[in-house]
Design a protein around this motif. Structure first.
Motif, PDB file in Angstrom:
ATOM      1  N   ILE A 375       0.722  -1.219  -0.022  1.00 36.22           N
ATOM      2  CA  ILE A 375       0.103  -0.169  -0.056  1.00 36.22           C
ATOM      3  C   ILE A 375       0.594   1.076   0.191  1.00 36.22           C
ATOM      4  N   GLN A 376       1.930   1.255   0.822  1.00 37.59           N
ATOM      5  CA  GLN A 376       2.784   2.497   0.972  1.00 37.59           C
ATOM      6  C   GLN A 376       3.507   2.737  -0.274  1.00 37.59           C
ATOM      7  N   ASN A 377       4.001   1.564  -0.893  1.00 38.50           N
ATOM      8  CA  ASN A 377       4.922   1.923  -2.368  1.00 38.50           C
ATOM      9  C   ASN A 377       3.762   2.560  -3.310  1.00 38.50           C
ATOM     10  N   VAL A 378       2.536   1.979  -3.460  1.00 44.43           N
ATOM     11  CA  VAL A 378       1.786   2.356  -4.472  1.00 44.43           C
ATOM     12  C   VAL A 378       1.362   3.933  -4.266  1.00 44.43           C
ATOM     13  N   MET A 379       1.104   4.065  -2.925  1.00 46.67           N
ATOM     14  CA  MET A 379       0.533   5.550  -2.674  1.00 46.67           C
ATOM     15  C   MET A 379       2.021   6.383  -2.852  1.00 46.67           C
ATOM     16  N   ALA A 380       2.828   5.872  -2.373  1.00 48.65           N
ATOM     17  CA  ALA A 380       4.402   6.783  -2.652  1.00 48.65           C
ATOM     18  C   ALA A 380       4.674   7.054  -4.210  1.00 48.65           C
ATOM     19  N   GLU A 381       4.610   6.004  -4.707  1.00 43.30           N
ATOM     20  CA  GLU A 381       4.605   6.283  -6.253  1.00 43.30           C
ATOM     21  C   GLU A 381       3.507   7.103  -6.838  1.00 43.30           C
ATOM     22  N   LEU A 382       2.520   6.911  -6.392  1.00 45.70           N
ATOM     23  CA  LEU A 382       1.502   8.017  -6.987  1.00 45.70           C
ATOM     24  C   LEU A 382       1.794   9.386  -6.610  1.00 45.70           C
ATOM     25  N   ASP A 383       2.310   9.755  -5.307  1.00 49.62           N
ATOM     26  CA  ASP A 383       2.418  11.101  -5.041  1.00 49.62           C
ATOM     27  C   ASP A 383       3.501  11.666  -5.791  1.00 49.62           C
ATOM     28  N   LEU A 384       4.570  10.881  -6.019  1.00 54.86           N
ATOM     29  CA  LEU A 384       5.906  11.450  -6.838  1.00 54.86           C
ATOM     30  C   LEU A 384       5.582  11.422  -8.060  1.00 54.86           C
ATOM     31  N   THR A 385       4.557  10.802  -8.586  1.00 50.40           N
ATOM     32  CA  THR A 385       3.951  10.843 -10.062  1.00 50.40           C
ATOM     33  C   THR A 385       3.239  12.297 -10.092  1.00 50.40           C
ATOM     34  N   LEU A 386       2.355  12.500  -9.252  1.00 54.21           N
ATOM     35  CA  LEU A 386       1.691  13.575  -9.221  1.00 54.21           C
ATOM     36  C   LEU A 386       2.813  14.843  -9.336  1.00 54.21           C
ATOM     37  N   GLY A 387       3.715  14.854  -8.326  1.00 54.77           N
ATOM     38  CA  GLY A 387       4.791  16.018  -8.179  1.00 54.77           C
ATOM     39  C   GLY A 387       5.455  16.095  -9.372  1.00 54.77           C
ATOM     40  N   LEU A 388       5.958  15.044 -10.136  1.00 57.58           N
ATOM     41  CA  LEU A 388       6.664  15.196 -11.235  1.00 57.58           C
ATOM     42  C   LEU A 388       5.913  15.621 -12.465  1.00 57.58           C
ATOM     43  N   MET A 389       4.455  15.468 -12.300  1.00 54.53           N
ATOM     44  CA  MET A 389       3.585  15.850 -13.588  1.00 54.53           C
ATOM     45  C   MET A 389       3.055  17.227 -13.405  1.00 54.53           C
ATOM     46  N   GLY A 390       3.519  17.779 -12.265  1.00 51.63           N
ATOM     47  CA  GLY A 390       2.894  19.187 -11.923  1.00 51.63           C
ATOM     48  C   GLY A 390       1.425  19.161 -11.425  1.00 51.63           C
ATOM     49  N   VAL A 391       0.934  18.265 -10.921  1.00 51.85           N
ATOM     50  CA  VAL A 391      -0.421  18.103 -10.523  1.00 51.85           C
ATOM     51  C   VAL A 391      -0.318  18.214  -8.881  1.00 51.85           C
ATOM     52  N   ARG A 392      -1.181  18.900  -8.348  1.00 54.68           N
ATOM     53  CA  ARG A 392      -1.226  19.438  -7.068  1.00 54.68           C
ATOM     54  C   ARG A 392      -2.212  18.310  -6.226  1.00 54.68           C
ATOM     55  N   ALA A 393      -3.226  17.792  -6.882  1.00 55.55           N
ATOM     56  CA  ALA A 393      -3.987  16.860  -6.106  1.00 55.55           C
ATOM     57  C   ALA A 393      -4.562  15.819  -7.299  1.00 55.55           C
ATOM     58  N   ALA A 394      -4.731  14.706  -6.673  1.00 55.93           N
ATOM     59  CA  ALA A 394      -5.164  13.489  -7.319  1.00 55.93           C
ATOM     60  C   ALA A 394      -6.468  13.580  -7.994  1.00 55.93           C
ATOM     61  N   ARG A 395      -7.290  14.417  -7.323  1.00 62.49           N
ATOM     62  CA  ARG A 395      -8.646  14.574  -8.142  1.00 62.49           C
ATOM     63  C   ARG A 395      -8.401  15.638  -9.172  1.00 62.49           C
ATOM     64  N   GLU A 396      -7.513  16.327  -9.367  1.00 65.25           N
ATOM     65  CA  GLU A 396      -7.099  17.077 -10.484  1.00 65.25           C
ATOM     66  C   GLU A 396      -6.783  16.577 -11.693  1.00 65.25           C
ATOM     67  N   LEU A 397      -6.648  15.045 -11.856  1.00 64.40           N
ATOM     68  CA  LEU A 397      -6.028  14.679 -13.110  1.00 64.40           C
ATOM     69  C   LEU A 397      -7.240  14.408 -14.057  1.00 64.40           C
ATOM     70  N   THR A 398      -6.922  14.681 -15.286  1.00 63.54           N
ATOM     71  CA  THR A 398      -7.911  14.591 -16.348  1.00 63.54           C
ATOM     72  C   THR A 398      -7.235  14.059 -17.799  1.00 63.54           C
ATOM     73  N   SER A 399      -8.124  13.877 -18.777  1.00 68.54           N
ATOM     74  CA  SER A 399      -7.590  13.450 -19.976  1.00 68.54           C
ATOM     75  C   SER A 399      -6.281  14.081 -20.581  1.00 68.54           C
ATOM     76  N   GLU A 400      -6.231  15.420 -19.916  1.00 68.56           N
ATOM     77  CA  GLU A 400      -5.437  16.500 -20.631  1.00 68.56           C
ATOM     78  C   GLU A 400      -4.029  15.869 -20.219  1.00 68.56           C
ATOM     79  N   HIS A 401      -3.931  15.187 -18.925  1.00 70.79           N
ATOM     80  CA  HIS A 401      -2.533  14.640 -18.498  1.00 70.79           C
ATOM     81  C   HIS A 401      -1.941  13.294 -19.251  1.00 70.79           C
ATOM     82  N   VAL A 402      -2.846  12.694 -20.099  1.00 70.17           N
ATOM     83  CA  VAL A 402      -2.498  11.503 -20.729  1.00 70.17           C
ATOM     84  C   VAL A 402      -2.544  11.602 -22.309  1.00 70.17           C
ATOM     85  N   ARG A 403      -1.839  10.702 -22.972  1.00 71.22           N
ATOM     86  CA  ARG A 403      -1.989  10.536 -24.446  1.00 71.22           C
ATOM     87  C   ARG A 403      -1.942   8.972 -24.645  1.00 71.22           C
ATOM     88  N   LEU A 404      -2.814   8.498 -25.604  1.00 73.13           N
ATOM     89  CA  LEU A 404      -2.879   7.324 -25.930  1.00 73.13           C
ATOM     90  C   LEU A 404      -2.089   6.815 -27.002  1.00 73.13           C
TER      91      LEU A 404
END
Length: 404
Positions: A375-404
């Motif tokens: 659990i801690q590993n998944v949450m830590a990686e999610l936190d780091l991913t948000l930080g490196l993507m320039g996203v302040r909160a998980a709920r702010e992620l949108t389709s603008e943050h991905v490409r298929l």
């Protein structure tokens, strides 16, 4: 982890998903690992779930980050510390003797919801007692005995469950070659049926067992060992060998219901005031019907690839189901392995995700502590991913943050 590494300490649970699975395989016997890790048929659906995450690419923005990130999300009127739940997994005793109880304690310690399985190895009441006021949900399999089903719902309510998840994709047990090649079905040995053996309605049926040729009196060494296992488990529930045989036979004869229909969902809505989520939704039309039936949420899932070989990947169908669901919250499971996977699912519209096999592998390696590490590993990686993507909160992620 790096600081502890200076002193020569290594994590009890490998961080990389592949090494995590390999370490668990080395710890478990062949039959138990097959049940946990296996999928349907040639396991094409399992591979498709992982490949779907490979096709989604994260698109970061620069100079827009934050010192601290907020992982919390709102779901069904509750605030979760992170968009993460522990999926319902049956027969957890295959991974560790403390089974569901160890997972319940780990979930409570990390404040993430644990979804109690109908196919649990520990009764829901025991797990709820170990969790205090931490969030828990209940996953329901609807068998052929409606009174047992209703009893499960009442018990879940009494246990403080915040929601009922009705699993739709397992009205029949899938074709699972790993288990078939070993001739191994844990339920016949009394494993994974603790909710049933502890249920007053189910127990009242044991005087009239259903026929089950595989459970006839033991005559071979293998059957003798199975009988010994049944006797040992029976003592936990004050049941003798004959009653345990009857319980295993009744369970295997009644727990699936191939003719489950939409009207049954409406009946469940009448039975409980708890939020109801439907798990196994992949088609947008099913999402629309669910809205019309008054359910409270959907879980896009193909059961981790354990039911239909060659099925669509869950992540591939997520955007279409989200679009059809309207204002219903949509969650995702099947194929989630990492914190970046969580970010991808959120960006495609999921409100939260459920992880399954990874925490079971952690359980196999280090019990409660192993589940906590996953659990801690998944949450830590999610936190780091948000930080490196320039996203302040998980709920702010949108389709603008991905490409298929």
């Amino acid at each position: 982890m790096y600081v502890r590494g200076l002193g020569g300490e290594r994590p009890a649970v490998p961080v990389a998903p592949e090494r995590l699975q390999a370490a668990a395989q080395a710890r478990l016997n062949a039959a138990d690992f097959a049940y946990i890790a296996g999928g349907a048929g040639a396991e094409r659906t399992m591979r498709a779930n992982l490949a779907a995450f490979e096709r989604v690419r994260l698109l970061p923005r620069q100079l827009s980050g934050s010192r601290d990130r907020d992982l919390s999300v709102e779901l069904l009127g509750h605030t979760l510390v992170a968009p993460l739940l522990l999926a319902p997994i049956g027969v957890l005793e295959a991974a560790h003797p403390e089974a569901d109880l160890a997972v319940a304690r780990a979930a409570a310690a990390e404040r993430v919801p644990f979804v109690f399985s109908s196919q649990a190895s520990v009764p829901m009441e025991d797990c709820a007692a170990a969790m205090g006021d931490s969030p828990r949900w209940f996953q329901l399999y609807w068998g052929t005995d409606d009174e047992v089903t209703r009893s499960f719902v009442r018990r879940a309510e009494t246990c403080g469950a915040q929601a009922i998840i009705l699993t739709l994709d397992t009205t029949l047990l899938g074709w699972r070659p790993r288990d078939l090649d070993l001739g191994s079905l844990p339920f016949l040995r009394g494993r994974g049926i603790a909710q049933y053996l502890s249920d007053p309605v189910f127990r009242s049926r044991l005087d009239s067992p259903l026929p089950a040729p595989a459970l006839q009196p033991a005559r071979t060494p293998t059957l003798l060992r199975a009988a010994a296992e049944l006797s040992t488990r029976g003592r936990k529930y004050s049941l003798n060998l004959s009653q345990m045989r009857a319980g295993a036979a009744r369970f295997t004869g009644t727990y699936t219901r191939p003719d489950l229909g939409w009207d049954d969902v409406s009946h469940l809505r009448e039975w409980t005031g708890l939020p109801i989520l439907l798990k196994g939704i992949l088609h947008p039309d099913d999402a629309r019907e669910a809205r019309a039936r008054g359910v409270d949420g959907l879980i896009v899932s193909n059961h981790g690839g354990r039911q239909i070989d060659g099925e669509v990947a869950a992540l591939d169908m997520l955007p279409a189901v989200v679009a059809a669901a309207g204002d219903l919250p949509v969650l995702l499971d099947s194929g989630v392995r990492t914190g970046s996977d969580v970010a991808k699912a959120l960006a495609l519209g999921a409100r939260a995700v459920l992880i399954g096999r990874p925490y079971v592998y952690g359980l196999a390696l280090a019990g409660e502590a192993g589940v906590r590490e996953v659990i801690q590993n998944v949450m830590a990686e999610l936190d780091l991913t948000l930080g490196l993507m320039g996203v302040r909160a998980a709920r702010e992620l949108t389709s603008e943050h991905v490409r298929l």
